[in-house]
Scaffold this active site. Structure first.
Site, short mmCIF file in Angstrom:
data_model
loop_
_atom_site.label_atom_id
_atom_site.label_comp_id
_atom_site.label_asym_id
_atom_site.label_seq_id
_atom_site.Cartn_x
_atom_site.Cartn_y
_atom_site.Cartn_z
N ASP A 98 11.35 0.31 32.50
CA ASP A 98 10.85 -0.44 31.36
C ASP A 98 9.42 0.04 31.13
O ASP A 98 8.62 0.08 32.07
CB ASP A 98 10.84 -1.92 31.75
CG ASP A 98 11.01 -2.85 30.58
OD1 ASP A 98 10.42 -2.56 29.52
OD2 ASP A 98 11.69 -3.87 30.71
N ASP A 200 9.47 -1.55 25.56
CA ASP A 200 9.11 -2.90 25.16
C ASP A 200 8.48 -2.91 23.77
O ASP A 200 7.64 -2.05 23.46
CB ASP A 200 8.10 -3.44 26.18
CG ASP A 200 7.87 -4.92 26.05
OD1 ASP A 200 8.83 -5.67 26.21
OD2 ASP A 200 6.71 -5.31 25.79
N GLU A 256 13.06 -1.91 22.30
CA GLU A 256 13.20 -3.32 21.99
C GLU A 256 12.47 -3.62 20.71
O GLU A 256 11.40 -3.07 20.48
CB GLU A 256 12.62 -4.16 23.13
CG GLU A 256 12.99 -5.61 23.00
CD GLU A 256 11.83 -6.55 23.20
OE1 GLU A 256 12.07 -7.75 23.30
OE2 GLU A 256 10.67 -6.08 23.24
N HIS A 329 16.02 -11.32 30.11
CA HIS A 329 15.02 -12.14 30.79
C HIS A 329 14.18 -12.98 29.83
O HIS A 329 13.31 -13.72 30.28
CB HIS A 329 14.10 -11.20 31.58
CG HIS A 329 13.36 -10.26 30.68
ND1 HIS A 329 14.00 -9.27 29.96
CD2 HIS A 329 12.05 -10.18 30.34
CE1 HIS A 329 13.11 -8.63 29.23
NE2 HIS A 329 11.92 -9.16 29.45
N ASP A 330 14.40 -12.85 28.54
CA ASP A 330 13.62 -13.60 27.54
C ASP A 330 14.38 -14.77 26.91
O ASP A 330 13.83 -15.46 26.05
CB ASP A 330 13.19 -12.68 26.40
CG ASP A 330 12.11 -11.68 26.81
OD1 ASP A 330 11.36 -11.97 27.78
OD2 ASP A 330 12.01 -10.63 26.17
O1 ISL Z 1 10.65 -13.78 24.37
C1 ISL Z 1 10.82 -13.87 23.18
C2 ISL Z 1 11.36 -15.08 22.62
O2 ISL Z 1 11.37 -16.03 23.58
C3 ISL Z 1 10.53 -12.75 22.30
O3 ISL Z 1 9.90 -13.12 21.15
C4 ISL Z 1 9.74 -11.70 23.06
O4 ISL Z 1 8.44 -12.10 23.22
C5 ISL Z 1 9.74 -10.42 22.31
O5 ISL Z 1 11.06 -10.06 22.09
C6 ISL Z 1 9.06 -9.33 23.11
O6 ISL Z 1 9.54 -9.28 24.42
C7 ISL Z 1 9.08 -8.29 25.26
O7 ISL Z 1 7.67 -8.15 25.24
C8 ISL Z 1 6.91 -9.23 25.74
C9 ISL Z 1 7.42 -9.74 27.10
O8 ISL Z 1 6.83 -10.97 27.40
C10 ISL Z 1 8.92 -9.86 27.13
O9 ISL Z 1 9.36 -10.26 28.40
C11 ISL Z 1 9.49 -8.57 26.69
O10 ISL Z 1 10.89 -8.51 26.79
C12 ISL Z 1 5.49 -8.78 25.84
O11 ISL Z 1 5.40 -7.59 26.56
#
Ligand code: ISL
Length: 553
Positions: A98, A200, A256, A329-330
């Site tokens: 990642d 990310d 992402e 994980h989100d």
């Molecule tokens: O988590 C979300 C909704 O609950 C999303 O809006 C998320 O913040 C967004 O998709 C981005 O996620 C990614 O980048 C973030 C990190 O916190 C997340 O874990 C990651 O998957 C910032 O780096």
């Protein structure tokens, strides 16, 4: 449709902090993953995606990187990583890293330098702006994790941009030096022999440099789409990254993308675009969000959900490739969101697995979903760790909201639902750790755990194993065409997958009651390949949350 290993491979996503702790400090580590590689292999998956492993102060659990070339000591350091990579490859599995290219940690050397003075050589690695005329933030942008997206820094009396937490300053991709730094980082990991990247929030790296106020700062989706994502140079940057690094290796890439939608998605993954192989869009994952985002939920509509799959499939067909996932994980656990975790836990978890493995696109399984792990409901806010949850809670409190009602939303929506430790067995802490877990184990680990399901023939775990094998044995399920019979109703999901060699039917009942099968096909021409009920024959009715995969003979 061109064939590729990453199209056929099934990806297993690991959140290392929560997978397996071998030191007793309560935090999962890489030796824990090494210990579980045979288990992972036993699932039949091909590729492991690891959430960030790098040195980090963990303001956002590793999505705030302090050194892109160093593995966190907490996880076992560089040495553990080298062993993990070797052991992964030894088992014929691939490993995807990642990488967070949109922002670094404020504890990264670049930022520590950048904030020292306006003429520091690293100043332009980030976005610095003077206060507005009124002495306020440069614009009204809000961070993804509550509050303004700008933070004032006393030393130089300017604000810096952080779309996520204030410890995650956004990198300035306009600066060619930043881009080169990032390409060097990617190259470093490719040289080590990794097999791909999950990138990310890659949709956010090109900024709109006028930094205009959002016309609707409280409208989460609109602001992301109109102001943050898909900026003017995004495709130029990705093409450059591809030419400089990605194209030189046989790797897979998945970006992402908040703000990536049907209009913009194909541009990232078009086979002639030379950018990324796949993206994660959130079309189906934000269906239950109201205008204010996840803490402003609306009812989930199955009809809308099905349309998202249909529209994306036809958009990408023959031109690009999709990612199929129902959790990560989100998000809250998929069986809670899309199934019925209370009354039909096993049936609906298996139904969702059958859905995943019969869709066109690369399938991603998030750790724990293969045993039907569910949301946690911690007794009070002090049990929560996720910065998004805690900030949203603070903000709601400051606004004087009804905190009992808000806490119910935390139960439903917190990202910690997906981050509670992996449930390995019925021993203390679910076999995750000998010490106190960094995040409390779900109380249902005595019923839901790997050891138990491993031996139970009809378990969710063994259903996943079966479905992964079925997908491998029937490549039409990977590459074949897709057609949905009943897009408008919100009770069932009936579709077919086919090519000139064969046809498959998928019949899914998303309700708690039985349901007539209505499809424009002669069911007597089909044999039953898989059912999540103990059935060997086809009938005209599906039971509650029943799922069937049929093949025409
Ligand atoms: O988590 C979300 C909704 O609950 C999303 O809006 C998320 O913040 C967004 O998709 C981005 O996620 C990614 O980048 C973030 C990190 O916190 C997340 O874990 C990651 O998957 C910032 O780096």
């Amino acid at each position: 449709m061109k064939k590729a290993w990453w199209k056929e491979g099934v990806v297993y996503q690991i959140y290392p902090r929560s997978y397996k702790d071998t030191t007793g400090n309560g935090v999962g580590d890489l030796y824990g993953i090494i210990e579980k590689l045979d288990y992972i292999k036993s699932l039949g998956v091909d590729i492991i995606w690891l959430c960030p492993l790098y040195k980090s102060p963990n303001d956002d659990n590793g999505y705030d990187i302090a050194d892109y070339r160093v593995i966190s000591e907490e996880f076992g350091g560089d040495e553990a990583f080298d062993i993990l990579l070797k052991e992964t490859h030894k088992r014929g599995l691939k490993l995807v890293m990642d990488v967070v290219a949109n922002h670094s940690s404020d504890e990264h050397y670049w930022f520590e330098e950048s904030k020292k003075s306006k003429d520091n050589p690293y100043r332009d690695y980030y976005y610095w702006k003077p206060p507005s005329k009124e002495g306020q933030e440069p614009n009204n942008w809000q961070s993804f994790f509550s509050g303004p997206a700008w933070k004032y820094d006393e030393t130089t009396q300017e604000y810096y941009l952080h779309l996520f937490t204030k410890k995650q300053p956004d990198l300035n991709w306009e600066n060619p030096k930043v881009r080169q730094e990032m390409y060097d980082v990617l190259d470093f990991w490719c040289q080590k022999g990794i097999d791909g990247f999950r990138m990310d929030v890659i949709s956010l790296i090109s900024k709109r440099l006028d930094f205009k106020d959002s016309h609707a700062p409280d409208n989460y989706e609109e602001t992301i789409k109109d102001y943050y994502a898909n900026g003017p140079r995004i495709h130029e940057f990705l093409k450059e990254m591809n030419a400089e690094v990605l194209s030189k290796y046989d790797i897979m890439t998945v970006g992402e993308g908040p703000g990536i939608d049907l209009e913009t998605g194909l541009d990232y993954v078009h086979e002639d675009a030379n950018e990324l192989n796949m993206i994660f869009h959130f079309g189906h994952m934000f269906i239950d969000n109201g205008p204010g985002g996840k803490y402003d939920p609306i009812d989930m509509s199955l009809a809308k959900f099905k349309k998202v799959f249909g529209l994306w499939d036809s958009k990408l067909k023959g031109k690009g490739w999709g990612s199929i996932f129902l959790g990560n994980h989100d998000f809250s656990r998929m069986v809670n969101r899309f199934g019925n975790a209370e009354d039909f836990h096993d049936e609906s978890a298996k139904l969702l697995s059958l859905l995943l493995f019969t869709m066109r696109g690369t399938v991603y399984v998030y750790q724990g979903d293969e045993i039907g792990m569910t949301n946690v409901a911690y007794p009070d806010i002090s049990y929560y760790n996720d910065v998004e949850t805690l900030n949203a809670y603070k903000e709601a409190k400051a606004k004087g909201e009804d905190m009992n009602a808000f806490f119910k939303l935390v139960h439903k929506q917190s990202r910690d639902n997906a981050r509670s430790p992996m449930q390995w067995n019925s021993s203390e802490n679910a076999g995750f750790s000998q010490g106190k877990p960094w995040l409390e184990v779900n109380t249902n680990y005595l019923e839901i755990n790997v050891a138990h399901q491993d031996t139970a023939k009809d378990s969710i775990l063994n259903f996943y194993r079966k479905m992964i094998q079925v997908r491998k044995d029937h490549p039409i399920l990977v590459y074949g065409d897709y057609f949905c019979f009943d897009e408008d109703n919100s009770t069932s999901f009936f579709y077919k997958r086919w090519d000139e060699e064969g046809t498959y039917l998928v019949l899914l009942n998303f309700t708690d009651a039985s349901l007539e099968i209505e499809v424009d096909e002669d069911l007597s021409e089909y044999e039953l390949l898989v059912s999540n009920y103990d059935k060997t024959k086809n009938s005209g009715q599906l039971e509650a949350w029943e799922a069937r995969l049929l093949k025409r003979f």
